[in-house]
Design a protein around this motif. Sequence first.
Motif, PDB file in Angstrom:
ATOM      1  N   GLY A  59       3.460 -21.507  56.010  1.00  0.00           N
ATOM      2  CA  GLY A  59       2.701 -22.648  55.523  1.00  0.00           C
ATOM      3  C   GLY A  59       3.504 -23.481  54.548  1.00  0.00           C
ATOM      4  N   ARG A  60       2.811 -24.299  53.786  1.00  0.00           N
ATOM      5  CA  ARG A  60       3.432 -25.216  52.824  1.00  0.00           C
ATOM      6  C   ARG A  60       4.450 -26.090  53.514  1.00  0.00           C
ATOM      7  NH1 ARG A  60       2.471 -25.816  47.045  1.00  0.00           N
ATOM      8  NH2 ARG A  60       0.653 -24.513  46.794  1.00  0.00           N
ATOM      9  N   ARG A  61       5.697 -25.953  53.197  1.00  0.00           N
ATOM     10  CA  ARG A  61       6.741 -26.824  53.755  1.00  0.00           C
ATOM     11  C   ARG A  61       7.052 -26.501  55.215  1.00  0.00           C
ATOM     12  NH1 ARG A  61       5.855 -30.281  50.218  1.00  0.00           N
ATOM     13  NH2 ARG A  61       6.727 -30.027  48.148  1.00  0.00           N
ATOM     14  N   GLY A  62       6.610 -25.327  55.679  1.00  0.00           N
ATOM     15  CA  GLY A  62       6.810 -24.972  57.084  1.00  0.00           C
ATOM     16  C   GLY A  62       5.910 -25.762  58.015  1.00  0.00           C
ATOM     17  N   GLY A  63       4.902 -26.409  57.455  1.00  0.00           N
ATOM     18  CA  GLY A  63       4.040 -27.282  58.222  1.00  0.00           C
ATOM     19  C   GLY A  63       2.919 -26.614  58.995  1.00  0.00           C
ATOM     20  N   VAL A  64       2.744 -25.314  58.850  1.00  0.00           N
ATOM     21  CA  VAL A  64       1.688 -24.599  59.567  1.00  0.00           C
ATOM     22  C   VAL A  64       0.487 -24.458  58.645  1.00  0.00           C
ATOM     23  CG1 VAL A  64       1.058 -22.396  60.625  1.00  0.00           C
ATOM     24  CG2 VAL A  64       3.318 -23.345  61.000  1.00  0.00           C
ATOM     25  N   ARG A  65      -0.700 -24.747  59.168  1.00  0.00           N
ATOM     26  CA  ARG A  65      -1.905 -24.573  58.356  1.00  0.00           C
ATOM     27  C   ARG A  65      -2.250 -23.097  58.308  1.00  0.00           C
ATOM     28  NH1 ARG A  65      -7.907 -27.085  58.597  1.00  0.00           N
ATOM     29  NH2 ARG A  65      -8.619 -25.901  56.807  1.00  0.00           N
ATOM     30  N   LEU A  66      -2.459 -22.600  57.099  1.00  0.00           N
ATOM     31  CA  LEU A  66      -2.840 -21.205  56.911  1.00  0.00           C
ATOM     32  C   LEU A  66      -4.289 -21.128  56.460  1.00  0.00           C
ATOM     33  CD1 LEU A  66       0.283 -19.762  55.088  1.00  0.00           C
ATOM     34  CD2 LEU A  66      -0.346 -19.479  57.475  1.00  0.00           C
ATOM     35  N   TYR A  67      -4.954 -20.079  56.869  1.00  0.00           N
ATOM     36  CA  TYR A  67      -6.336 -19.825  56.486  1.00  0.00           C
ATOM     37  C   TYR A  67      -6.378 -18.603  55.588  1.00  0.00           C
ATOM     38  CZ  TYR A  67      -7.571 -23.015  60.215  1.00  0.00           C
ATOM     39  OH  TYR A  67      -7.686 -24.134  61.009  1.00  0.00           O
ATOM     40  N   ALA A  68      -7.120 -18.687  54.505  1.00  0.00           N
ATOM     41  CA  ALA A  68      -7.381 -17.513  53.676  1.00  0.00           C
ATOM     42  C   ALA A  68      -8.567 -16.818  54.342  1.00  0.00           C
ATOM     43  CB  ALA A  68      -7.695 -17.913  52.250  1.00  0.00           C
ATOM     44  N   ASP A  69      -8.310 -15.716  54.981  1.00  0.00           N
ATOM     45  CA  ASP A  69      -9.300 -15.021  55.797  1.00  0.00           C
ATOM     46  C   ASP A  69      -9.842 -13.811  55.046  1.00  0.00           C
ATOM     47  OD1 ASP A  69     -10.506 -14.370  58.504  1.00  0.00           O
ATOM     48  OD2 ASP A  69      -9.333 -12.560  58.107  1.00  0.00           O
ATOM     49  N   HIS A  70     -11.147 -13.592  55.154  1.00  0.00           N
ATOM     50  CA  HIS A  70     -11.750 -12.381  54.589  1.00  0.00           C
ATOM     51  C   HIS A  70     -11.479 -11.233  55.561  1.00  0.00           C
ATOM     52  CE1 HIS A  70     -14.041 -15.420  52.343  1.00  0.00           C
ATOM     53  NE2 HIS A  70     -14.041 -14.498  51.401  1.00  0.00           N
ATOM     54  N   ILE A  71     -10.837 -10.185  55.089  1.00  0.00           N
ATOM     55  CA  ILE A  71     -10.514  -9.032  55.940  1.00  0.00           C
ATOM     56  C   ILE A  71     -11.810  -8.427  56.472  1.00  0.00           C
ATOM     57  CG2 ILE A  71      -9.468  -6.734  55.979  1.00  0.00           C
ATOM     58  CD1 ILE A  71      -7.525  -7.843  53.770  1.00  0.00           C
ATOM     59  N   VAL A  72     -12.737  -8.119  55.566  1.00  0.00           N
ATOM     60  CA  VAL A  72     -14.098  -7.728  55.959  1.00  0.00           C
ATOM     61  C   VAL A  72     -14.927  -8.988  55.753  1.00  0.00           C
ATOM     62  CG1 VAL A  72     -16.058  -6.241  55.487  1.00  0.00           C
ATOM     63  CG2 VAL A  72     -13.742  -5.357  55.194  1.00  0.00           C
ATOM     64  N   GLU A  73     -15.431  -9.549  56.839  1.00  0.00           N
ATOM     65  CA  GLU A  73     -16.133 -10.820  56.756  1.00  0.00           C
ATOM     66  C   GLU A  73     -17.320 -10.760  55.807  1.00  0.00           C
ATOM     67  OE1 GLU A  73     -16.901 -12.797  60.414  1.00  0.00           O
ATOM     68  OE2 GLU A  73     -14.853 -12.505  61.109  1.00  0.00           O
ATOM     69  N   ARG A  74     -17.624 -11.901  55.207  1.00  0.00           N
ATOM     70  CA  ARG A  74     -18.714 -11.976  54.224  1.00  0.00           C
ATOM     71  C   ARG A  74     -20.035 -11.520  54.825  1.00  0.00           C
ATOM     72  NH1 ARG A  74     -19.233 -17.692  52.646  1.00  0.00           N
ATOM     73  NH2 ARG A  74     -18.540 -18.016  54.756  1.00  0.00           N
ATOM     74  N   ARG A  75     -20.309 -11.915  56.049  1.00  0.00           N
ATOM     75  CA  ARG A  75     -21.594 -11.545  56.653  1.00  0.00           C
ATOM     76  C   ARG A  75     -21.658 -10.074  57.029  1.00  0.00           C
ATOM     77  NH1 ARG A  75     -22.148 -15.129  61.901  1.00  0.00           N
ATOM     78  NH2 ARG A  75     -22.598 -16.500  60.196  1.00  0.00           N
ATOM     79  N   ASP A  76     -20.496  -9.402  57.017  1.00  0.00           N
ATOM     80  CA  ASP A  76     -20.460  -7.964  57.284  1.00  0.00           C
ATOM     81  C   ASP A  76     -20.390  -7.162  55.990  1.00  0.00           C
ATOM     82  OD1 ASP A  76     -20.553  -8.409  60.008  1.00  0.00           O
ATOM     83  OD2 ASP A  76     -18.372  -8.453  60.218  1.00  0.00           O
ATOM     84  N   GLY A  77     -20.604  -7.814  54.852  1.00  0.00           N
ATOM     85  CA  GLY A  77     -20.638  -7.119  53.574  1.00  0.00           C
ATOM     86  C   GLY A  77     -19.345  -7.171  52.783  1.00  0.00           C
ATOM     87  N   GLY A  78     -18.376  -7.958  53.221  1.00  0.00           N
ATOM     88  CA  GLY A  78     -17.105  -8.078  52.501  1.00  0.00           C
ATOM     89  C   GLY A  78     -17.279  -8.850  51.209  1.00  0.00           C
ATOM     90  N   ALA A  79     -16.492  -8.483  50.204  1.00  0.00           N
ATOM     91  CA  ALA A  79     -16.550  -9.159  48.903  1.00  0.00           C
ATOM     92  C   ALA A  79     -16.046 -10.592  49.061  1.00  0.00           C
ATOM     93  CB  ALA A  79     -15.718  -8.401  47.887  1.00  0.00           C
ATOM     94  N   PRO A  80     -16.872 -11.587  48.720  1.00  0.00           N
ATOM     95  CA  PRO A  80     -16.486 -12.969  48.971  1.00  0.00           C
ATOM     96  C   PRO A  80     -15.340 -13.481  48.100  1.00  0.00           C
ATOM     97  CG  PRO A  80     -18.630 -12.882  47.922  1.00  0.00           C
ATOM     98  CD  PRO A  80     -18.234 -11.474  48.220  1.00  0.00           C
TER      99      PRO A  80
END
Length: 108
Positions: A59-80
């Motif tokens: 990302g950043r200068r590499g030009g690729v959009r990165l997503y901050a992903d929840h490892i355990v999704e919020r709807r599955d009880g992961g800490a937001p």
Amino acid sequence: MARLATLSPRLGTLDTRTARPAPKQADPELLTPEHKAWRQEVLKRAGWKCQAPGCTAHGRRGGVRLYADHIVERRDGGAPLDPANGQALCAKHHSDKTARERAKRMAR
């Protein structure tokens, strides 16, 4: 011999050239200053690189959009807002993971 009359269709066709889907709405929780700070922390910790095994997207200068992903999704009880529940993923790996998690959720 009598001819068989056909009925006209009861449903009209949808012209996809003029019918537009509803605009995408972001989850209000993702627009909070706390979530934005969490996102920055997750991406910074990852060195602005996709954390999927074998991926070289940067990302950043590499030009690729990165997503901050929840490892355990919020709807599955992961800490937001716990940085330990976050990973940086490129668009391809984020889409793949999201699809897998949705499929698991639907199979339950």
